[in-house]
Write a protein that holds these residues in place. Structure first.
Motif, PDB file in Angstrom:
ATOM      1  N   LEU A 141       0.773  -1.279   0.006  1.00 37.26           N
ATOM      2  CA  LEU A 141      -0.055  -0.047  -0.063  1.00 37.26           C
ATOM      3  C   LEU A 141       0.994   1.468  -0.171  1.00 37.26           C
ATOM      4  O   LEU A 141       0.341   2.445  -0.471  1.00 37.26           O
ATOM      5  CB  LEU A 141      -0.968  -0.024   1.250  1.00 37.26           C
ATOM      6  CG  LEU A 141      -2.242  -1.007   1.240  1.00 37.26           C
ATOM      7  CD1 LEU A 141      -2.842  -0.990   2.268  1.00 37.26           C
ATOM      8  CD2 LEU A 141      -2.844  -0.975  -0.173  1.00 37.26           C
ATOM      9  N   SER A 142       2.146   1.276   0.517  1.00 36.15           N
ATOM     10  CA  SER A 142       2.988   2.381   0.639  1.00 36.15           C
ATOM     11  C   SER A 142       3.597   2.533  -0.489  1.00 36.15           C
ATOM     12  O   SER A 142       3.894   3.926  -0.705  1.00 36.15           O
ATOM     13  CB  SER A 142       3.702   2.574   1.746  1.00 36.15           C
ATOM     14  OG  SER A 142       4.554   1.330   2.033  1.00 36.15           O
ATOM     15  N   SER A 143       4.061   1.663  -1.082  1.00 37.21           N
ATOM     16  CA  SER A 143       5.038   1.870  -2.323  1.00 37.21           C
ATOM     17  C   SER A 143       4.698   1.650  -3.604  1.00 37.21           C
ATOM     18  O   SER A 143       5.294   1.998  -4.685  1.00 37.21           O
ATOM     19  CB  SER A 143       6.447   1.105  -2.112  1.00 37.21           C
ATOM     20  OG  SER A 143       6.913   1.566  -0.556  1.00 37.21           O
ATOM     21  N   LEU A 144       3.556   0.741  -3.800  1.00 36.12           N
ATOM     22  CA  LEU A 144       3.249   0.252  -5.097  1.00 36.12           C
ATOM     23  C   LEU A 144       2.190   1.071  -5.914  1.00 36.12           C
ATOM     24  O   LEU A 144       1.227   1.643  -5.235  1.00 36.12           O
ATOM     25  CB  LEU A 144       2.897  -1.291  -5.152  1.00 36.12           C
ATOM     26  CG  LEU A 144       3.727  -2.000  -4.687  1.00 36.12           C
ATOM     27  CD1 LEU A 144       3.404  -3.544  -4.642  1.00 36.12           C
ATOM     28  CD2 LEU A 144       5.194  -1.898  -5.404  1.00 36.12           C
ATOM     29  N   THR A 145       2.146   1.136  -7.226  1.00 34.56           N
ATOM     30  CA  THR A 145       1.047   1.980  -7.901  1.00 34.56           C
ATOM     31  C   THR A 145      -0.182   0.879  -7.976  1.00 34.56           C
ATOM     32  O   THR A 145      -0.062  -0.166  -7.274  1.00 34.56           O
ATOM     33  CB  THR A 145       1.279   2.248  -9.202  1.00 34.56           C
ATOM     34  OG1 THR A 145       1.659   0.886  -9.952  1.00 34.56           O
ATOM     35  CG2 THR A 145       2.754   2.861  -9.569  1.00 34.56           C
ATOM     36  N   ALA A 146      -1.365   1.419  -8.451  1.00 36.67           N
ATOM     37  CA  ALA A 146      -2.430   0.781  -8.504  1.00 36.67           C
ATOM     38  C   ALA A 146      -2.425  -0.555  -9.223  1.00 36.67           C
ATOM     39  O   ALA A 146      -2.783  -1.729  -8.650  1.00 36.67           O
ATOM     40  CB  ALA A 146      -3.550   1.796  -9.120  1.00 36.67           C
ATOM     41  N   ARG A 149       0.012  -3.004  -7.185  1.00 33.94           N
ATOM     42  CA  ARG A 149      -0.797  -3.535  -5.912  1.00 33.94           C
ATOM     43  C   ARG A 149      -1.670  -4.792  -6.385  1.00 33.94           C
ATOM     44  O   ARG A 149      -1.772  -5.869  -5.591  1.00 33.94           O
ATOM     45  CB  ARG A 149      -1.816  -2.402  -5.372  1.00 33.94           C
ATOM     46  CG  ARG A 149      -0.836  -1.349  -4.640  1.00 33.94           C
ATOM     47  CD  ARG A 149      -1.898  -0.241  -4.055  1.00 33.94           C
ATOM     48  NE  ARG A 149      -1.350   1.036  -3.793  1.00 33.94           N
ATOM     49  CZ  ARG A 149      -2.191   2.152  -3.295  1.00 33.94           C
ATOM     50  NH1 ARG A 149      -3.277   1.917  -3.146  1.00 33.94           N
ATOM     51  NH2 ARG A 149      -1.161   3.108  -3.117  1.00 33.94           N
ATOM     52  N   LEU A 187      -8.054   0.939  -3.060  1.00 29.76           N
ATOM     53  CA  LEU A 187      -8.546   1.661  -4.303  1.00 29.76           C
ATOM     54  C   LEU A 187     -10.048   1.582  -4.410  1.00 29.76           C
ATOM     55  O   LEU A 187     -10.748   0.924  -3.990  1.00 29.76           O
ATOM     56  CB  LEU A 187      -7.792   0.767  -5.456  1.00 29.76           C
ATOM     57  CG  LEU A 187      -6.271   0.676  -5.542  1.00 29.76           C
ATOM     58  CD1 LEU A 187      -6.133  -0.296  -6.529  1.00 29.76           C
ATOM     59  CD2 LEU A 187      -5.840   1.890  -5.886  1.00 29.76           C
ATOM     60  N   THR A 188     -10.369   2.722  -5.155  1.00 31.78           N
ATOM     61  CA  THR A 188     -11.982   2.938  -5.429  1.00 31.78           C
ATOM     62  C   THR A 188     -12.366   1.552  -6.491  1.00 31.78           C
ATOM     63  O   THR A 188     -11.655   1.197  -7.478  1.00 31.78           O
ATOM     64  CB  THR A 188     -12.280   4.412  -6.173  1.00 31.78           C
ATOM     65  OG1 THR A 188     -11.724   4.239  -7.187  1.00 31.78           O
ATOM     66  CG2 THR A 188     -12.027   5.196  -5.262  1.00 31.78           C
ATOM     67  N   VAL A 190     -13.838   2.322  -9.405  1.00 29.67           N
ATOM     68  CA  VAL A 190     -13.453   2.769 -10.691  1.00 29.67           C
ATOM     69  C   VAL A 190     -12.091   2.311 -10.666  1.00 29.67           C
ATOM     70  O   VAL A 190     -11.728   1.983 -12.173  1.00 29.67           O
ATOM     71  CB  VAL A 190     -13.670   4.009 -10.665  1.00 29.67           C
ATOM     72  CG1 VAL A 190     -12.928   4.668 -12.094  1.00 29.67           C
ATOM     73  CG2 VAL A 190     -15.134   4.333 -10.591  1.00 29.67           C
ATOM     74  N   HIS A 191     -11.090   2.422 -10.004  1.00 32.87           N
ATOM     75  CA  HIS A 191      -9.545   2.221 -10.176  1.00 32.87           C
ATOM     76  C   HIS A 191      -9.254   0.930 -10.317  1.00 32.87           C
ATOM     77  O   HIS A 191      -8.708   0.417 -11.160  1.00 32.87           O
ATOM     78  CB  HIS A 191      -8.935   2.843  -8.848  1.00 32.87           C
ATOM     79  CG  HIS A 191      -7.744   3.511  -9.173  1.00 32.87           C
ATOM     80  ND1 HIS A 191      -6.980   4.420  -8.468  1.00 32.87           N
ATOM     81  CD2 HIS A 191      -6.761   3.138 -10.353  1.00 32.87           C
ATOM     82  CE1 HIS A 191      -5.947   4.965  -8.945  1.00 32.87           C
ATOM     83  NE2 HIS A 191      -5.618   4.008 -10.089  1.00 32.87           N
ATOM     84  N   ARG A 194     -10.364  -0.458 -13.705  1.00 32.93           N
ATOM     85  CA  ARG A 194      -9.471   0.055 -14.965  1.00 32.93           C
ATOM     86  C   ARG A 194      -8.229  -0.614 -14.905  1.00 32.93           C
ATOM     87  O   ARG A 194      -7.670  -1.131 -15.866  1.00 32.93           O
ATOM     88  CB  ARG A 194      -8.973   1.657 -14.684  1.00 32.93           C
ATOM     89  CG  ARG A 194      -8.693   2.243 -16.025  1.00 32.93           C
ATOM     90  CD  ARG A 194      -7.975   3.468 -15.619  1.00 32.93           C
ATOM     91  NE  ARG A 194      -6.708   3.409 -14.786  1.00 32.93           N
ATOM     92  CZ  ARG A 194      -5.533   4.053 -15.008  1.00 32.93           C
ATOM     93  NH1 ARG A 194      -5.499   4.943 -15.806  1.00 32.93           N
ATOM     94  NH2 ARG A 194      -4.793   3.936 -14.072  1.00 32.93           N
TER      95      ARG A 194
END
Lengths: 251, 73
Positions: A141-146, A149, A187-188, A190-191, A194
């Protein structure tokens, strides 16, 4: 046998005698329906639960009203062994699917602690595995992009299911909604939606009807920056988990 | 070892914003992954522009200019 998946394909394992002793310590087998809470936060508990079939979660209900999934459990996991020492939990434990669990009284675990140091060490190892996974979730959660993750979470779940013979190596059942995945990955909807589309268009994996189909495991591992060392898998399954060995023979 | 602690340094790569189904999804840099309404995204963009302009003025004024310590007249 209810304990057959405990510490399966890890760097340490139960001997037949230890597994037999653990099996004999089971007080009962219970079932919970999907969505039921098995253990409530801040409630005194005198038993610990071993997940035999299905998926469970640990979740924290935050003051903002949001539920946060902080762990997902697969068969073979003790979902609240830490309650043996803590006696009450700082989170809920819930059934993500219909589940069956083996119930161990804390008195029975206490007897193992006194009478069988080797088995007690195995149980300690299991709680240390929990801690290792929590550390990795913080990193995720702290270092990776969506995208990283979600890919990392899929690789982790795949590896854990491989270890207990619940993945064929090219896909696995993941009875989670996009909202659940969003809670795991912060993440939401929507995210998540995607990211799942991106993962599919990249030819890495696709999710349909609670099934994750892995199209390119090595690519998914690379996309998620996944390194399975923290799962303490044996060498064979660790290699499988990153795509260095072909399909598993089991389940 | 210190040279490897890239997380202690400001990122030089930019985040990427995308419009998806009526909202804005911001990915990166690093662990940033946020979904915002269009209004919130526009306000964030304005705030980022203003902060970037101010940061450039700090950089142009030299070390210490931001807090006034050691800054030139």
């Amino acid at each position: 046998m209810q304990t057959k998946s405990v510490l399966l394909n890890r760097t340490t394992s139960l001997s037949d005698a230890e597994r037999g002793r653990l099996e004999a310590a089971i007080a009962s087998v219970r079932t919970f329906r999907a969505g039921e809470t098995a253990v409530r936060q801040d409630t005194q508990v005198q038993v610990s639960l071993l997940l035999v079939e299905g998926f469970m979660t640990r979740h924290v209900d935050a003051r903002d009203g949001k539920r946060h999934l902080v762990a997902v459990h697969v068969p073979g996991d003790f979902v609240d062994l830490h309650a043996f020492t803590l006696k009450q939990l700082d989170h809920d434990v819930g059934a993500l699917t219909d589940v069956s669990v083996a119930v161990f009284t804390h008195d029975a675990l206490e007897k193992i602690l006194i009478d069988d140091a080797a088995l007690a060490r195995r149980l300690w190892f299991i709680t240390m595995l929990d801690a290792a996974q929590h550390r990795q979730w913080i990193y995720r959660l702290s270092s990776l992009t969506a995208l990283q993750r979600v890919a990392h979470f899929f690789c982790e779940t795949h590896a854990r299911l491989l270890a207990v013979g619940r993945s064929r190596g090219h896909g696995f059942s993941l009875p989670m909604t996009q909202s659940d995945i969003g809670e795991v990955c912060s993440l939401t909807n929507v995210h998540v939606n995607r990211v799942l589309r991106d993962l599919r268009e990249m030819g890495l994996c696709q999710v349909r009807s609670s099934q994750v189909q892995i199209l390119d495991l090595a690519g998914l591992v690379k996309a998620g920056l996944f390194e399975p060392g923290y799962l303490y898998l044996n060498a064979h399954v660790a290699a499988q988990a990153v795509g260095h060995i072909g399909e598993s023979h089991d389940g | 070892m210190m040279d490897n602690k890239s997380w202690l340094k400001p990122r030089e790569d930019a985040g990427v914003a995308t419009a998806v189904d009526g909202v804005v999804v911001l990915d990166g840099p690093d662990g940033v992954a946020v979904t915002m309404t269009a209004d919130a995204a526009a306000k964030t963009a304005n705030s980022l522009h203003a902060a970037a302009d101010e940061a450039r003025r700090h950089a142009g004024a030299g070390p210490g200019a931001a807090d006034g310590i050691g800054a030139g007249p």
